[in-house]
Write a protein that holds these residues in place. Structure first.
Motif, mmCIF file in Angstrom:
data_model
loop_
_atom_site.group_PDB
_atom_site.id
_atom_site.type_symbol
_atom_site.label_atom_id
_atom_site.label_comp_id
_atom_site.label_asym_id
_atom_site.label_seq_id
_atom_site.Cartn_x
_atom_site.Cartn_y
_atom_site.Cartn_z
ATOM 1 N N ALA A 151 39.474 60.291 89.207
ATOM 2 C CA ALA A 151 40.238 59.544 88.211
ATOM 3 C C ALA A 151 39.317 58.558 87.509
ATOM 4 O O ALA A 151 38.407 57.999 88.125
ATOM 5 N N SER A 167 43.823 51.527 94.564
ATOM 6 C CA SER A 167 43.727 52.750 93.763
ATOM 7 C C SER A 167 42.993 53.881 94.494
ATOM 8 O O SER A 167 43.464 55.030 94.462
ATOM 9 N N ARG A 206 48.841 64.092 87.861
ATOM 10 C CA ARG A 206 48.389 63.453 86.621
ATOM 11 C C ARG A 206 49.376 62.380 86.166
ATOM 12 O O ARG A 206 48.976 61.295 85.732
ATOM 13 N N TRP A 257 45.361 55.392 85.354
ATOM 14 C CA TRP A 257 44.221 56.249 85.648
ATOM 15 C C TRP A 257 44.406 57.618 85.010
ATOM 16 O O TRP A 257 45.508 58.152 84.999
ATOM 17 N N THR A 285 45.444 55.347 96.901
ATOM 18 C CA THR A 285 46.485 56.124 96.212
ATOM 19 C C THR A 285 45.972 57.511 95.853
ATOM 20 O O THR A 285 46.661 58.521 96.070
ATOM 21 N N VAL A 286 44.760 57.575 95.292
ATOM 22 C CA VAL A 286 44.178 58.867 94.928
ATOM 23 C C VAL A 286 44.014 59.739 96.169
ATOM 24 O O VAL A 286 44.348 60.935 96.153
ATOM 25 N N ALA A 288 43.539 61.410 85.502
ATOM 26 C CA ALA A 288 43.085 62.352 86.527
ATOM 27 C C ALA A 288 42.142 63.354 85.873
ATOM 28 O O ALA A 288 42.575 64.343 85.291
ATOM 29 N N SER A 292 39.243 55.246 84.564
ATOM 30 C CA SER A 292 40.040 54.254 83.845
ATOM 31 C C SER A 292 39.129 53.352 83.026
ATOM 32 O O SER A 292 38.111 52.869 83.535
ATOM 33 N N GLN A 325 49.733 54.487 86.785
ATOM 34 C CA GLN A 325 48.987 53.388 87.375
ATOM 35 C C GLN A 325 47.712 53.070 86.594
ATOM 36 O O GLN A 325 46.855 52.321 87.066
ATOM 37 N N LEU A 372 49.169 59.213 88.469
ATOM 38 C CA LEU A 372 47.976 58.411 88.216
ATOM 39 C C LEU A 372 48.040 57.725 86.859
ATOM 40 O O LEU A 372 47.632 56.573 86.717
#
Length: 335
Positions: free
Chosen positions: A133, A54, A294, A302, A57-58, A304, A135, A300, A297
């Motif tokens: 992000a 993650s 947005r 999350w 990815t961000v 943003a 979660s 997945q 994310l």
């Protein structure tokens, strides 16, 4: 886990010294020094986790549009190891004025308490740019258990002195500490079982090897729809759009104020000039607010969030205090 070498300078535990970034921006959006606009060379974005995670990815969602804005390449460099601490240390040591980082929350909050020889000091060596992000975690149980609600599980465990086994992605991880905080707040006994990752935790809950797990939303919700796990609560302070219709753990278990979120943030070396740091914070926030980022994310698990450097500093301080109490109570130390 590898042990990190450390500097001789004393390490301060507190994060109250985090400064609020300031400094004006030129009309072009490019920070300028005395002689030339910034950046004057490619920018390095260090991620202390492997490709495909993650934080990676961000970072990659930020890097491409930021490259276009700056007119210079923003190169993501993965430097995994020691639960993300190696990557953060590399950023802390950077002196080229063209390096920043993206990391999960652990290296900025819990690592100072978990690792006795941590080579960097968050307040001394780093400055926040933006939360990227956030979660929540989803509390799931084996659907064969006779609990329809979290309150039923807690009441039964209390009344009959039952021990509830739960899985996490490792000792000292967010899911581990969340489970221990939940046990502390409810007064029930929880047996921690560490695994390599959330897929392994999911399989263990589905197969009945363990009774519960604090999971990432994406996997938990999909498995719940398939009837393979039962969702009992979400750990955010407020109901989460990432888990529609799921009550908060605070509501479901009668624990006012209970909250435990995972997050990813962007940060820079403390030596980064204020105008450069302010410009990076501004541009990163603009990227995070864009609809495509947005959406990617959210898919997945999350949200943003973005936010100011001061807001990220406050989150670091709050989470360091929250998890520090759990770590100290457990006496956790990692090498």
């Amino acid at each position: 886990m590898p042990c990190l070498s450390h500097r001789s300078a004393p390490r301060r535990r507190t994060l109250f010294a985090f400064a609020v970034l300031s400094g004006g921006l030129p009309a072009t959006g490019m920070a300028r020094g005395a002689d030339a606009p910034w950046p004057t060379q490619p920018v390095k974005l260090i991620v202390g986790f492997p490709a495909g995670t993650s934080p990676d990815t961000v970072a990659r969602l930020i890097a491409e549009p930021l490259s276009q804005k700056l007119g210079k390449p923003v190169i993501v460099e993965n430097k995994p190891g020691a639960a993300g601490n190696i990557g953060v240390d590399l950023v802390a040591r950077a002196t080229d004025g063209h390096t920043f980082g993206v990391t999960a929350h652990g290296p900025l909050t819990t690592s100072a308490l978990l690792y006795p020889n941590l080579p960097y000091d968050v307040a001394r060596d780093l400055q926040p740019l933006s939360l990227a992000a956030v979660s929540p975690q989803i509390l799931v149980i084996d659907p064969k258990l006779p609990y329809a609600t979290l309150r039923e599980l807690v009441d039964d465990a209390r009344a009959h002195h039952k021990e509830i086994s739960y899985g996490s992605v490792g000792v000292g991880s967010g899911s581990h500490l969340t489970g221990e905080l939940f046990a502390q707040e409810t007064g029930i006994r929880m047996m921690h079982v560490p695994y390599q990752g959330f897929p392994q935790v999911t399989m263990a809950v589905m197969s009945g090897q363990i009774q519960a797990g604090f999971m990432a939303p994406s996997g938990a919700i999909e498995q719940a729809k398939a009837g393979k796990v039962r969702v009992l609560g979400v750990t955010s302070a407020q109901p989460s759009p990432l888990a529609p219709g799921v009550p908060t753990v605070a509501q479901a278990a009668g624990l006012p104020g209970f909250a435990a979120e995972l997050w990813i943030g962007a940060y820079a070396p403390r030596a980064t000039p204020a105008p450069v740091a302010a410009m990076l914070a501004k541009e990163i926030n603009a990227i995070l607010r864009s609809a495509p980022v947005r959406a990617k994310l959210a898919a997945q698990g999350w949200d943003a969030t973005g936010g100011s450097p001061a807001e990220m500093a406050a989150r670091i301080e709050t989470d360091t205090r929250r998890w520090g109490g759990v770590i100290k109570r457990l006496g956790l130390k990692l090498e």
